[in-house]
Write a protein that holds these residues in place. Structure first.
Motif, PDB file in Angstrom:
ATOM      1  N   GLY B 149       0.967  -1.185  -0.123  1.00 11.93           N
ATOM      2  CA  GLY B 149      -0.118  -0.318   0.053  1.00 11.93           C
ATOM      3  C   GLY B 149       0.815   1.575   0.108  1.00 11.93           C
ATOM      4  N   LEU B 150       2.075   1.296  -0.519  1.00 11.84           N
ATOM      5  CA  LEU B 150       2.910   2.318  -0.453  1.00 11.84           C
ATOM      6  C   LEU B 150       3.106   3.009  -1.989  1.00 11.84           C
ATOM      7  CD1 LEU B 150       5.894   1.012   1.783  1.00 11.84           C
ATOM      8  CD2 LEU B 150       4.191   2.841   2.436  1.00 11.84           C
ATOM      9  N   THR B 153       3.031   7.219  -2.973  1.00 10.99           N
ATOM     10  CA  THR B 153       3.606   8.048  -1.809  1.00 10.99           C
ATOM     11  C   THR B 153       4.905   8.231  -1.920  1.00 10.99           C
ATOM     12  OG1 THR B 153       4.497   5.993  -0.717  1.00 10.99           O
ATOM     13  CG2 THR B 153       2.098   6.829  -0.412  1.00 10.99           C
ATOM     14  N   PRO B 154       5.646   9.333  -1.580  1.00 11.28           N
ATOM     15  CA  PRO B 154       7.038   9.770  -1.859  1.00 11.28           C
ATOM     16  C   PRO B 154       7.911   8.557  -1.280  1.00 11.28           C
ATOM     17  CG  PRO B 154       5.898  11.537  -0.554  1.00 11.28           C
ATOM     18  CD  PRO B 154       5.221  10.505  -0.782  1.00 11.28           C
ATOM     19  N   LEU B 155       7.554   7.557  -0.422  1.00 13.15           N
ATOM     20  CA  LEU B 155       8.205   6.598   0.099  1.00 13.15           C
ATOM     21  C   LEU B 155       8.609   5.527  -1.136  1.00 13.15           C
ATOM     22  CD1 LEU B 155       6.822   5.662   3.437  1.00 13.15           C
ATOM     23  CD2 LEU B 155       9.014   6.422   2.855  1.00 13.15           C
ATOM     24  N   LEU B 232       3.937   6.612  -9.260  1.00  6.74           N
ATOM     25  CA  LEU B 232       3.094   7.715  -8.748  1.00  6.74           C
ATOM     26  C   LEU B 232       2.050   8.097  -9.778  1.00  6.74           C
ATOM     27  CD1 LEU B 232       6.122  10.173  -7.910  1.00  6.74           C
ATOM     28  CD2 LEU B 232       4.757   8.523  -6.477  1.00  6.74           C
ATOM     29  N   ASN B 234      -0.245  10.857  -8.787  1.00  7.72           N
ATOM     30  CA  ASN B 234      -0.477  12.011  -8.645  1.00  7.72           C
ATOM     31  C   ASN B 234       0.542  13.196  -9.030  1.00  7.72           C
ATOM     32  OD1 ASN B 234      -1.089  14.505  -7.197  1.00  7.72           O
ATOM     33  ND2 ASN B 234      -1.439  13.703  -5.019  1.00  7.72           N
TER      34      ASN B 234
END
Lengths: 453, 298
Positions: B149-150, B153-155, B232, B234
């Motif tokens: 679920g990452l 996100t920036p991670l 990504l 977004n």
């Protein structure tokens, strides 16, 4: 760094919940797909007054101003506009978000040619039960045909690309050539232009653009593809009409009167700016596109109907254009469906699309709106270019189908017919046959039943 | 200074210069032109208007000098999202660079200075991992991150970029030469814990190598395209590479509403390479010493 495990755990939690919800949606979605019972007016009113946020993927610049009109009318619904660009990477992103089960939008802009591939994977919601059929009468028939599949409606047309001819009136005049009305006149003109200046060509028919070449097929009356759901496709590139078009261009290319440079490349832009090509077979989004790259030739261009196969006809094809579709995975099907209808049929929103973002309109009201059609463009010597294309659009009668794998169709064009074009135009007949064979082979490998009518 | 001693090890002054070879001089000049010509084109093209790009010669100024207008366009387009992309890139590259540097140093130091079961085998795995291009790992990484679920996100960009097998190899080689066993012995006899030996004694000696790894990772993350592209969804999280390519696709795809607006992309590309050029000019001696370390000791 200390925060990381907590955050990861939280994200994990949200995803778990989201996937549960999605699983629930998927089951109800499939059962809803089978029924055609309309959603009641009361349900729609209720949904539009329930707070919800829908995510909209689109590549139209500054679309927020049209979206604002929707949010003003339906203040409970918030629209989150996400611009991820366009082209192949956009579809890859959309497909991977859908298959990942999270992160897919509620509403997505999809080109007409790509609707069937999402229809095949059952990722688009049929909008017919959500009142889409009620807005049908507001749209031009040629655009509506591109989103309808049988009784199902897989998107609301946002913009369209009827084909016309943009030409350099100064070059034609200098060479003593009148703007060609028929393809026969066009061939004579091509000969004259190239003879007068061997570095000039009447036009460029790109050997790298199957989509543009299919537009010429459509104008001649060929509809090589059809797909109406299920696992059957019709592929008939090698028809008598298709051969007629290919033979025509083969002759011109072999004489050297027409160039076949790949389009949308640096040298192609330079060719348009320098007068190497005296015309461009362009879709309705072409006129504005051209202005940005060939400013020095401003005032010398004119727009016209495509030359015709039979004098007095008004046939054309459609290249490009897109619809807004609702994805099956949405949690807000009603709000999403109403949004796509409002955005593309509201009088102000569609007029703004046409005059601010230069999307070629799909609604009859905007096509005939004088604010759009009477615009005079100095680049085209003060001509009312929009009126020319609106006229072309209104006379399109053909139906143009697409296959669920158009990217593959364009790719195989480059290695068959396109290759023969680039090699001086010999063997284009064989190239056409090869193209047909390659597309059929691919379709069969994908498990489709292929008809060739 | 440890820095200068590391540099002095390169046998620059030890050998007499050989007679310059005409052949290699020409090859050198050709290579120089090959690498600098695109940069020159980029600088010149950034000063042109959109139609100036297509009606003037590529390696000359053409038409109106439009650089400042172009810069303004870059930073105001889509509500100034370019600035956001620039910050994202700095954050991703910075954190990944520092993280990769610390991880690689710790791992390389351990491989160099400790004997433990499976050490040689593990190091072979690290060496093997150098051969695998990170692009090939992007899709498996994407699937793993989806499970966790990452994604989006920036991670999702930072974590994979922190793993740098080449950095581990470089730091092992560097630690073998730079950290003396007897020095570690002395620290231990004085009562320092193993961690303190690493953190307070050895790390001082490893600094030049660490900066090299930091630079390598920084540049790799700065230029990474495919990983953020698939991770990504977004636009607010995009780094420059993905953002610029999104603008590029919008300009060259044609289709409804398309405008062949190339100047913001070209000028944006110029802006995006300037920070790297600056970093490189200031820290290039570390690059040289780092590359030489790998070469001589490998």
């Amino acid at each position: 760094m200390g925060k990381f495990p907590k955050r990861a755990a939280m994200t994990l939690g949200t995803v778990a919940i989201a996937s549960l919800l999605l699983a629930g949606c998927a089951t109800s979605g499939t059962s809803a797909g089978g029924t055609t019972s309309a959603v009641s007016k009361a349900d729609i009113t209720k949904a539009m007054n329930t707070p919800a946020t829908i995510t909209f993927w689109t590549w139209v610049p500054k679309i927020q101003s049209e979206v604002n009109l929707f949010e003003k009318k339906y203040p409970k619904i918030k629209v989150n506009v996400v611009n991820l660009g366009q082209g192949a990477t956009y579809y890859t992103k959309l497909e991977s978000a859908i298959s990942a089960g999270s992160g897919a939008p509620d509403v997505a802009q999809v080109e007409y040619t790509h609707l069937p591939s999402f229809e095949l994977s059952k990722n688009l919601k049929d909008l017919a039960p959500y009142g889409a059929a009620d807005v049908k009468s507001q749209f031009s028939a040629s655009a509506w045909n591109l989103v309808a599949s049988g009784n199902a409606i897989y998107g609301i047309p946002q913009d369209s690309g009827p084909l016309g001819l943009l030409y350099r009136t100064d070059i034609l005049k200098a060479d003593g050539v009148a703007a060609p009305q028929t393809w026969a006149e066009f061939a004579t003109a091509a000969d004259k232009v190239h003879a007068a200046d061997p570095s000039q060509y009447l036009t460029d028919i790109p050997s790298s653009n199957g989509s543009a070449f299919l537009g010429l097929f459509q104008q001649a009356g060929a509809n090589p593809f059809s797909y109406t759901g299920g696992k059957t496709v019709n592929i008939n590139l090698n028809s008598a009409t298709g051969k007629k078009v290919v033979d025509y261009w083969s002759t011109l290319i072999q004489k050297g009167d027409i160039s076949t440079d790949p389009d949308f490349t640096d040298s192609w832009y330079q060719g348009l700016a320098s007068g190497k090509y005296a015309s461009w077979v362009a879709a309705a989004w072409g006129p504005v596109f051209l202005q940005g790259t060939a400013a020095k030739t401003s005032g010398n261009w004119r727009a016209a109907e495509l030359p015709q196969w039979t004098a007095g006809d008004h046939a054309s094809g459609i290249v490009g254009g897109s619809a807004d579709s609702v994805l099956s995975s949405t949690k807000h099907p009603i709000a999403s469906a109403v949004f796509t209808q409002f955005l593309n049929s509201d009088k102000q929103a569609t007029l703004d699309f046409a005059t601010q973002q230069f999307l070629f309109p799909t609604t009859a009201a905007t096509l005939s709106n004088s604010e759009f059609s009477d615009q005079k463009s100095p680049f085209y010597g003060g001509q009312q270019v929009n009126k020319v294309f609106a006229g072309i659009s209104s006379k399109i009668t053909g139906q143009f189908g697409s296959l669920p794998f158009m990217d593959q169709v364009y790719d195989s064009f480059n290695t068959t017919l396109g290759k023969a074009m680039a090699n001086g135009g010999t063997g284009m007949d064989a190239g056409l046959a090869d193209w047909q064979a390659a597309v059929v082979k691919y379709a069969k490998a994908q498990g489709f039943t292929v008809t060739t009518n | 200074m440890t820095t200068t001693s590391a540099l002095r090890r390169t046998p620059r002054s030890a050998k007499k210069y050989a007679r310059p070879s005409t052949f290699f001089t020409i090859v050198g000049i050709v290579a120089l032109v090959y690498f600098l010509a695109p940069l020159l084109w980029l600088v010149l093209a950034s000063t042109k208007t959109n139609s100036g790009l297509f009606d003037s010669f590529g390696f000359a100024l053409g038409g109106k000098f439009n650089l400042f207008q172009n810069l303004a366009d870059v930073f105001t387009r889509q509500d100034g999202i370019f600035g956001r992309w620039l910050i994202n890139t700095v954050v991703y590259a910075g954190i990944s660079g520092i993280g990769a540097c610390l991880l690689a140093t710790a791992a390389g130091y351990a491989f160099a200075k400790y004997r433990f079961p499976g050490g040689r085998g593990l190091f072979s795995v690290v060496l093997g991992a150098i051969m695998i291009p990170t692009t090939a790992l992007a899709i498996p990484t994407f699937l793993l991150f989806t499970q966790a679920g990452l994604t989006n996100t920036p991670l999702a960009v930072i974590l994979p970029s922190m793993v740098n097998p080449f950095g581990v190899y470089l730091m092992k080689v560097y630690a073998e030469g730079a950290v003396d066993d007897s020095l570690m012995e002395a620290a231990r006899i004085d009562g320092a814990s193993e961690f303190r030996v690493f953190w307070q004694v050895s790390m001082r000696l490893l600094t030049p190598g660490m900066i090299t790894v930091l630079l390598f990772s920084l540049v790799a993350t700065w230029n990474n395209y495919f990983l953020p592209l698939i991770m990504l969804n977004n636009p607010d999280l995009f780094p420059l590479t993905v953002g610029l390519s999104q603008w590029q696709s919008a300009a060259s795809a044609g289709g409804g509403g398309a405008q062949a607006d190339f100047t913001p992309i070209i000028t944006g590309a110029l802006v995006s390479v300037i920070p790297l050029i600056v970093v490189f000019l200031f820290l290039q001696r570390y690059w040289q010493s780092g590359l030489a370390t790998g070469g001589v000791k490998g």
